[in-house]
Design a protein around this motif. Structure first.
Motif, short mmCIF file in Angstrom:
data_model
loop_
_atom_site.label_atom_id
_atom_site.label_comp_id
_atom_site.label_asym_id
_atom_site.label_seq_id
_atom_site.Cartn_x
_atom_site.Cartn_y
_atom_site.Cartn_z
N ILE A 134 -9.90 8.90 -0.64
CA ILE A 134 -10.64 9.24 0.57
C ILE A 134 -10.43 10.72 0.83
O ILE A 134 -9.35 11.15 1.27
N ALA A 135 -11.44 11.52 0.57
CA ALA A 135 -11.32 12.98 0.66
C ALA A 135 -11.65 13.46 2.06
O ALA A 135 -12.51 14.31 2.27
N ASP A 136 -10.96 12.93 3.04
CA ASP A 136 -11.16 13.31 4.44
C ASP A 136 -9.95 14.10 4.92
O ASP A 136 -8.88 13.53 5.14
N GLN A 137 -10.11 15.40 5.08
CA GLN A 137 -9.00 16.24 5.50
C GLN A 137 -8.74 16.17 7.00
O GLN A 137 -7.79 16.77 7.50
N ASN A 138 -9.57 15.44 7.73
CA ASN A 138 -9.38 15.30 9.18
C ASN A 138 -8.54 14.09 9.55
O ASN A 138 -8.33 13.83 10.74
N SER A 139 -8.10 13.34 8.56
CA SER A 139 -7.22 12.20 8.83
C SER A 139 -6.03 12.27 7.89
O SER A 139 -6.12 12.78 6.77
N THR A 140 -4.90 11.77 8.36
CA THR A 140 -3.71 11.74 7.51
C THR A 140 -3.83 10.60 6.50
O THR A 140 -4.66 9.69 6.66
N ASP A 141 -2.98 10.63 5.48
CA ASP A 141 -2.99 9.53 4.52
C ASP A 141 -2.57 8.22 5.19
O ASP A 141 -3.04 7.15 4.81
N ASP A 166 0.13 -2.49 -5.05
CA ASP A 166 -1.20 -3.10 -5.08
C ASP A 166 -2.30 -2.08 -4.84
O ASP A 166 -3.36 -2.14 -5.47
N VAL A 167 -2.05 -1.16 -3.89
CA VAL A 167 -3.07 -0.19 -3.51
C VAL A 167 -2.42 1.19 -3.40
O VAL A 167 -1.38 1.34 -2.75
N LEU A 168 -3.04 2.17 -4.04
CA LEU A 168 -2.63 3.57 -3.93
C LEU A 168 -3.75 4.30 -3.20
O LEU A 168 -4.91 4.24 -3.62
N ILE A 169 -3.41 4.97 -2.10
CA ILE A 169 -4.46 5.54 -1.25
C ILE A 169 -4.10 6.96 -0.83
O ILE A 169 -2.94 7.30 -0.66
N GLY A 170 -5.13 7.80 -0.71
CA GLY A 170 -4.90 9.16 -0.24
C GLY A 170 -6.06 10.07 -0.61
O GLY A 170 -7.09 9.62 -1.11
N ASP A 171 -5.85 11.36 -0.35
CA ASP A 171 -6.90 12.32 -0.69
C ASP A 171 -6.65 12.95 -2.06
O ASP A 171 -7.49 13.68 -2.57
N PHE A 172 -5.48 12.66 -2.66
CA PHE A 172 -5.14 13.14 -4.00
C PHE A 172 -5.42 14.64 -4.13
O PHE A 172 -6.12 15.09 -5.04
N ASP A 173 -4.84 15.39 -3.17
CA ASP A 173 -5.12 16.83 -3.12
C ASP A 173 -4.17 17.63 -4.02
O ASP A 173 -3.73 18.71 -3.69
N VAL A 230 0.86 -1.18 0.00
CA VAL A 230 0.00 0.00 0.00
C VAL A 230 0.90 1.23 0.00
O VAL A 230 1.78 1.35 0.86
N VAL A 231 0.66 2.13 -0.93
CA VAL A 231 1.50 3.33 -1.05
C VAL A 231 0.63 4.57 -0.87
O VAL A 231 -0.46 4.67 -1.45
N LEU A 232 1.11 5.52 -0.07
CA LEU A 232 0.41 6.79 0.08
C LEU A 232 0.64 7.63 -1.16
O LEU A 232 1.71 7.61 -1.77
N ASP A 233 -0.36 8.39 -1.53
CA ASP A 233 -0.33 9.05 -2.85
C ASP A 233 0.88 9.97 -3.03
O ASP A 233 1.42 10.08 -4.12
N SER A 234 1.34 10.59 -1.96
CA SER A 234 2.46 11.51 -2.08
C SER A 234 3.78 10.81 -2.38
O SER A 234 4.75 11.46 -2.79
N ALA A 235 3.82 9.49 -2.22
CA ALA A 235 5.07 8.74 -2.43
C ALA A 235 5.07 7.94 -3.72
O ALA A 235 6.08 7.31 -4.04
N ILE A 236 4.00 7.95 -4.48
CA ILE A 236 3.86 7.00 -5.58
C ILE A 236 4.97 7.14 -6.62
O ILE A 236 5.50 6.13 -7.11
N GLU A 237 5.35 8.34 -6.98
CA GLU A 237 6.38 8.48 -8.00
C GLU A 237 7.72 7.95 -7.52
O GLU A 237 8.46 7.30 -8.29
N ARG A 238 8.06 8.20 -6.27
CA ARG A 238 9.30 7.67 -5.70
C ARG A 238 9.31 6.15 -5.71
O ARG A 238 10.34 5.52 -5.97
N VAL A 239 8.17 5.56 -5.41
CA VAL A 239 8.08 4.10 -5.35
C VAL A 239 8.18 3.49 -6.74
O VAL A 239 8.89 2.50 -6.97
N ILE A 240 7.49 4.09 -7.71
CA ILE A 240 7.54 3.58 -9.09
C ILE A 240 8.96 3.63 -9.62
O ILE A 240 9.41 2.71 -10.33
#
Length: 220
Positions: free
Chosen positions: A83-90, A56-63, A39-49
């Motif tokens: 998940i567009a919830d600004q009250n929780s971290t990725d 397998d899973v890309l997750i975040g608010d994609f802000d 599972v990768v947080l959206d802010s890290a996806i380019e570094r991981v690729i």
């Protein structure tokens, strides 16, 4: 680098990759070897690729500008969870995703270093999920996890152990530590159990009554 994705009916820990300082290739490879789900947080996806890791899973608010189709093409098959919830971290979002899937454990890397606010938030957030998810956070110098109220583990002499309270932890008693605790309290910002060490080869035991206590097994 690709993971082997050895699936054991979701019993092996998932691997969550956050967006802090990178860990060593050796540590990442060891964790990928036994991770059925990455599972990768959206802010890290380019570094991981860039490292050639299969996600397998890309997750975040994609802000920010986000092109889901490009990641589906480059990482097929991939599940994208918005998940567009600004009250929780990725990282919170990733933990909750695993809980909903019934996955019992998660290893986390790239969650420390870089921004201090992110590091503190990421480390302390794991106590929120201690009843639902077994979380272990790794970097090149530390292994961090929450302690049950009764803990017992074999260590080599001089292993560095830090006991870090999140809030206040009461009635702590330990054995086989250089600086033992006897029915004592630790309070974040006042007194912590940082930079203790194992007295002799053998079992270390730690007991406490109330609060949330983090174990940090450290090496320089």
């Amino acid at each position: 680098m690709s993971s082997h994705h050895i699936v054991r009916d979701d019993q092996e820990p998932a691997l969550i990759i956050a967006n802090g300082a990178a860990c060593s290739q050796e540590l990442m490879g060891q964790l990928l070897e036994w991770s059925p789900l990455v599972v990768v947080l959206d802010s890290a996806i380019e570094r991981v690729i860039e490292l050639g890791i299969k996600v397998d899973v890309l997750i975040g608010d994609f802000d920010r500008d986000f092109d889901a189709d490009s990641y589906r093409e480059r990482q097929y098959p991939i599940e994208i969870v918005h998940i567009a919830d600004q009250n929780s971290t990725d990282l919170d979002k990733a933990f909750n995703y695993l809980i909903k899937r019934g996955i019992p454990a998660a290893n986390v890397i790239w969650a420390t270093g870089k921004r201090a606010d992110h590091t503190i938030t990421n480390i302390t957030s794991i106590v929120k999920y201690k009843e639902e998810l077994k979380i272990t956070m790794y970097d090149d110098y530390s292994r961090i996890y929450t302690l049950n109220k009764e803990f017992k583990k074999w260590y080599e002499k001089d292993t560095i152990i830090s006991l870090i309270p999140v809030g206040e932890v009461t009635n702590i008693t330990s054995t086989n530590l250089l600086y033992p605790l006897s029915d004592e309290s630790l309070v974040i910002g006042e007194r912590t159990g940082s930079s203790n060490s194992v007295l002799e080869d053998g079992l270390v035991t730690i007991q406490y009554k109330n609060g949330s206590l983090l174990m940090m097994e450290c090496h320089d």
